[in-house]
Enzyme design. Structure first.
Site, PDB file in Angstrom:
ATOM      1  CB  CYS A  57      15.966 -19.476 -76.282  1.00 33.85           C
ATOM      2  SG  CYS A  57      16.641 -19.963 -74.683  1.00 33.85           S
ATOM      3  CE  LYS A  82      10.989  15.222 -50.842  1.00 34.54           C
ATOM      4  NZ  LYS A  82      10.430  14.296 -51.780  1.00 34.54           N
ATOM      5  CB  ALA A  98     -22.445 -14.068 -41.740  1.00 35.25           C
ATOM      6  CB  SER A 139       5.271  21.288 -54.647  1.00 32.24           C
ATOM      7  OG  SER A 139       4.936  20.802 -55.888  1.00 32.24           O
ATOM      8  CG  LEU A 140       4.515  20.033 -49.003  1.00 31.90           C
ATOM      9  CD1 LEU A 140       4.501  18.773 -48.164  1.00 31.90           C
ATOM     10  CD2 LEU A 140       3.971  21.213 -48.199  1.00 31.90           C
ATOM     11  CB  CYS A 191      12.822 -20.374 -74.582  1.00 35.51           C
ATOM     12  SG  CYS A 191      13.506 -21.859 -75.336  1.00 35.51           S
ATOM     13  CD  GLU A 230      -0.303  16.007 -41.078  1.00 33.48           C
ATOM     14  OE1 GLU A 230      -0.242  15.839 -42.318  1.00 33.48           O
ATOM     15  OE2 GLU A 230      -1.079  16.805 -40.543  1.00 33.48           O
ATOM     16  CG  ASP A 283       6.345   7.942 -52.427  1.00 32.79           C
ATOM     17  OD1 ASP A 283       5.822   8.842 -53.118  1.00 32.79           O
ATOM     18  OD2 ASP A 283       7.335   7.293 -52.782  1.00 32.79           O
ATOM     19  CE  LYS A 319       6.263  15.132 -49.476  1.00 34.13           C
ATOM     20  NZ  LYS A 319       6.206  14.164 -50.566  1.00 34.13           N
ATOM     21  CE1 TYR A 345      -2.338  16.174 -47.863  1.00 34.11           C
ATOM     22  CE2 TYR A 345      -1.920  13.835 -47.597  1.00 34.11           C
ATOM     23  CZ  TYR A 345      -1.957  14.959 -48.395  1.00 34.11           C
ATOM     24  OH  TYR A 345      -1.646  14.861 -49.712  1.00 34.11           O
ATOM     25  CB  CYS A 385      18.337 -23.771 -76.201  1.00 37.46           C
ATOM     26  SG  CYS A 385      16.700 -23.151 -76.623  1.00 37.46           S
ATOM     27  CB  CYS A 410      15.156 -24.699 -73.540  1.00 37.78           C
ATOM     28  SG  CYS A 410      16.207 -23.359 -72.937  1.00 37.78           S
ATOM     29  CD  GLU A 463      -0.071  11.544 -50.918  1.00 43.06           C
ATOM     30  OE1 GLU A 463      -0.659  12.639 -50.767  1.00 43.06           O
ATOM     31  OE2 GLU A 463       0.874  11.386 -51.704  1.00 43.06           O
TER      32      GLU A 463
HETATM   33  S1  IVH Z   1       0.173  18.837 -47.035  1.00 37.90           S
HETATM   34  C1  IVH Z   1      -1.326  22.716 -48.760  1.00 37.90           C
HETATM   35  N1  IVH Z   1       0.495  16.578 -45.779  1.00 37.90           N
HETATM   36  O1  IVH Z   1       3.163  15.577 -50.567  1.00 37.90           O
HETATM   37  C2  IVH Z   1      -1.157  21.270 -48.342  1.00 37.90           C
HETATM   38  N2  IVH Z   1       1.036  16.632 -48.099  1.00 37.90           N
HETATM   39  O2  IVH Z   1       4.935  17.716 -52.069  1.00 37.90           O
HETATM   40  C3  IVH Z   1       0.088  20.697 -48.882  1.00 37.90           C
HETATM   41  N3  IVH Z   1       1.765  14.483 -49.019  1.00 37.90           N
HETATM   42  O3  IVH Z   1       1.247  16.623 -53.222  1.00 37.90           O
HETATM   43  C4  IVH Z   1       0.186  19.242 -48.711  1.00 37.90           C
HETATM   44  N4  IVH Z   1       1.599  13.344 -47.131  1.00 37.90           N
HETATM   45  O4  IVH Z   1       0.381  14.600 -52.107  1.00 37.90           O
HETATM   46  C5  IVH Z   1       0.613  17.209 -46.957  1.00 37.90           C
HETATM   47  N5  IVH Z   1       0.693  14.654 -44.518  1.00 37.90           N
HETATM   48  C6  IVH Z   1       0.810  15.280 -45.691  1.00 37.90           C
HETATM   49  C7  IVH Z   1       1.240  14.613 -46.873  1.00 37.90           C
HETATM   50  C8  IVH Z   1       1.345  15.345 -48.057  1.00 37.90           C
HETATM   51  C9  IVH Z   1       1.906  13.274 -48.436  1.00 37.90           C
HETATM   52  C10 IVH Z   1       2.041  14.762 -50.445  1.00 37.90           C
HETATM   53  C11 IVH Z   1       0.926  15.480 -51.143  1.00 37.90           C
HETATM   54  C12 IVH Z   1       1.562  16.638 -51.875  1.00 37.90           C
HETATM   55  C13 IVH Z   1       3.018  16.391 -51.704  1.00 37.90           C
HETATM   56  C14 IVH Z   1       3.691  17.708 -51.478  1.00 37.90           C
END
Ligand code: IVH
Length: 669
Positions: A409, A315, A35, A83-84, A427, A114, A118, A116, A227, A412, A432, A175
């Site tokens: 359906c 992974k 409030a 990407s990683l 339906c 950390e 999704d 990861k 991150y 029936c 039915c 993320e």
């Molecule tokens: S670091 C240069 N840290 O994973 C920095 N990525 O395949 C590179 N992701 O597209 C990313 N958690 O969206 C980093 N703690 C984390 C993450 C993270 C999720 C995702 C991110 C990136 C994908 C890499």
């Protein structure tokens, strides 16, 4: 008030609000009541209305602003969003360390691990402490400008503090995700409204971030964890760990599970630990990101065109499997909704054998182009039910035809119809038998009329032999009639007859739920029962009066009205009364409601009563049970092995009751 005075007060209010937003959304430890917070916002809104030229983009009132866009502007990332590289086993991580050691001979590495998450990678741009622009990853080089949508995420600070606030311009990556609990809630609501649900939290988050209308995004419960800092060279941090600390100080949410690991063994232990508790996280995580801590090492290791050499993603074990669709069957629900289900060649997935997977509706089948004979990738994530990720088109057998949704359906043969703008075929035959069977199953289910022994096989026969045409018919069945069913011995017939008889007095709330009125589940049934007290009164209530009930609203009110306006349903209710089903709450319950207005959260197991019994005890006294703890919650009832809700209560200072205290509270009153 002069313009100068207003400007001064507006600045103060914004600072206060930013601070309380931070405490609430980032730290989850609010210091003021809702409030009080609302009062600050209201005062700010009023002042801004009087002095519109003082409105700025970063004002807390502008979180949901801007008109819907037709297309998102492209944003070229100055530093590509790479990407990683992946690791799937401890050996891959050792290989990673060997690789970077070869590249930088003599270096000693420490790491940061950390989760990861999704979700959806985004890049946020800040200039001199203010949020300027937010973009999606896109193809890594060019993303989309989704600034107005990101502004609706309350854990993204509009104004920064600390050293980062002084930087000319920097970019921070993170993320966006939808917490699992919120995802489940959203899907339940969508399902009740007859709308298409999301397959997983990731899809729900991605859909929300790419909404054309920010007002829609604002209603989606999104969160963000940051991150990575890029383009802030001026600050000269030495390590990634320091960067995370600076982000936290600036007001960003970082992952509290991030850990610094001095050795690769510690990294491996972290990965194993996180994998073992992945189901307990608030969000979906598909692995661990392992990063070299020293920024100097990062710089020297550099990147390939595809990924940084200083980081790797470990992974988690897959929760995907592929199998073949042997058939697509269409089932009929209690409201006539036709749901396609894929019959699979049985396959084991994360410890369970999967034989069926729902394909949801026609659009879903078309979108994924699922055909009989196809090999499909299916996934089961956390507690989410399995779903089809995609078809492996390369393995499609010759001659596999696109699936044609039936226009009749399958149970029936009645006409099926897909209303304009809806996702589902229905339906249209109210007689039915498949719908009737589903409705009876629901009527007798544990949380409705709770009729023991009324199983699927019994229901099938009762309907097929024409013994039961509606709910009321159940109550006129004789033991002889029941004993005449296949595989029902005399004794079982007697038990079933007794169970049906006993269900006459389950009470109004259960009865309302049992009737299967569209959009009326257990919760709404409870609300209607305590407000109106008898089926007759609910049936007669005008739509506006129904909609007034807290938690009901117009859409549900319309559905309730439509149900009771139907002459067949009115006749049914009359017949239920005639066969002795109690359709009103007993008088004694309408007594005083000592817990009126109080909210409760239940967590853990109680030893002397079930969850349902505890809920009933609270609701009978006028209280309400809700799903999650906030600072306005009155009581958290803590049983044995409580979940995170007990921690929430402690953090927010909500009164906690153990079982004894709870019983005393409901009994004393
Ligand atoms: S670091 C240069 N840290 O994973 C920095 N990525 O395949 C590179 N992701 O597209 C990313 N958690 O969206 C980093 N703690 C984390 C993450 C993270 C999720 C995702 C991110 C990136 C994908 C890499």
């Amino acid at each position: 008030m002069t313009r100068a005075e207003a400007a001064q007060r507006i600045a103060e209010l914004r600072e206060h609000i930013h601070h309380h937003d931070y405490l609430y959304y980032v730290e989850a430890r609010p210091e003021i009541a809702d409030a009080e917070y609302d009062r600050l916002i209201r005062e700010l809104r009023d002042l801004e209305a009087r002095f519109p030229d003082l409105i700025t983009d970063d004002s807390p009132t502008q979180r949901v602003a801007g008109t819907p866009t037709a297309v998102f502007k492209p944003v070229e990332h100055q530093v590509a969003m790479l990407s990683l590289d992946n690791a799937t086993a401890a050996d891959d991580l050792r290989e990673f360390e060997a690789r970077i050691s070869r590249a930088l001979p003599g270096a000693r590495f420490t790491y940061v691990c950390e989760p990861k998450i999704d979700g959806l990678g985004v890049a946020l741009l800040y200039a001199r402490g203010r949020f300027v622009r937010g973009a999606t990853r896109g193809d890594g080089r060019v993303g989309e400008d989704v600034t107005p949508n990101l502004k609706t995420i309350r854990s993204i600070p509009m104004v920064l503090r600390g050293a980062l606030a002084a930087v000319d311009e920097f970019e921070v990556r993170g993320e966006v995700f939808m917490p699992r609990a919120e995802f489940a809630k959203l899907n339940r609501a969508l399902e009740e409204a007859g709308e298409t649900t999301f397959a997983n939290p990731r899809n729900a988050a991605a859909g929300a971030v790419r909404q054309k209308d920010p007002a829609v995004t604002a209603r989606r419960p999104l969160d963000i964890i940051l991150y990575h800092l890029s383009r802030a060279d001026a600050l000269a941090f030495a390590t990634h760990w320091e960067t995370l600390e600076a982000l936290r100080t600036a007001g960003f949410k970082t992952n509290p599970r991030a850990e610094r690991c001095a050795t690769l063994d510690a990294v491996i232990a972290y990965c194993e630990r996180l994998e073992s508790l992945r189901d307990a996280l608030d969000y979906d995580a598909d692995g661990v990101v392992v990063k070299v801590d020293a920024l100097e090492h990062q710089r020297r290791l550099g990147s390939t065109t595809h990924h940084p050499r200083w980081a790797i993603a470990f992974k988690f074990a897959g929760r995907q499997a592929s199998t073949v669709i042997e058939a697509i069957e269409v089932g009929v629900g209690k409201t006539g909704i036709l749901t396609p289900v894929a019959k699979l060649r049985p396959v084991e997935l994360a410890g369970v054998v999967i034989r069926n997977v729902s394909l949801h509706n026609e659009d879903e089948i078309r979108k994924k182009d699922v055909r009989v004979g196809d090999t499909v990738l299916i996934e089961r994530a956390g507690d989410v039910i399995p779903y089809v990720v995609q078809v492996v088109t390369a393995m499609r057998p010759a001659g596999a035809e696109p699936f044609r949704f039936p226009t009749r359906c399958p149970a029936c043969g009645g006409v099926a119809f897909r209303p304009e703008g809806e996702a589902y075929w229905r339906c249209m035959n109210s007689g039915c038998p498949a719908q009737l069977k589903e409705r009876l199953r629901h009527f007798g289910s544990r949380r409705a009329m709770d009729i023991e022994h009324l199983g699927e096989k019994v229901i099938d026969q009762l309907v097929d032999r024409g013994l039961v045409k509606d709910f009321a018919d159940l109550y006129t069945l004789t033991v002889d009639q029941l004993a005449g069913l296949d595989r029902l011995a005399e004794k079982s017939a007697e038990n079933l007859a007794r169970a049906i008889g006993a269900s006459r007095t389950r009470g109004l709330a259960r009865l309302l739920n049992a009737l299967g009125i569209r959009l009326v589940g257990e919760r709404v049934a409870q609300l209607l029962a305590s407000r109106f007290g008898s089926l007759e009164k609910v049936a007669k209530a005008p739509e506006a009066e129904l909609a007034e009930v807290h938690g009901v609203g117009e859409t549900i009110a319309r559905s309730v009205r439509a149900f009771f306006d139907d002459p067949t349903n009115r006749a049914l209710i009359k017949r239920l009364e005639d066969v002795g089903v109690v359709t009103a709450e007993p008088e004694t319950d309408a007594g005083p409601q000592p817990l009126a207005g109080k909210t409760f959260v239940l967590t853990g197991t109680l030893t002397t009563l079930t969850r349902d019994a505890a809920r009933e005890a609270i609701e009978r006294r006028g209280g309400r049970v809700i799903g999650s703890v906030s600072k306005t919650t009155d009581y958290v009832v803590v049983g044995e092995s409580p979940g995170g809700k007990a921690d929430d209560a402690r953090r927010l200072g909500v009164t906690m009751l153990d079982e004894k205290e709870f019983l005393a509270l409901v009994e004393e009153r």
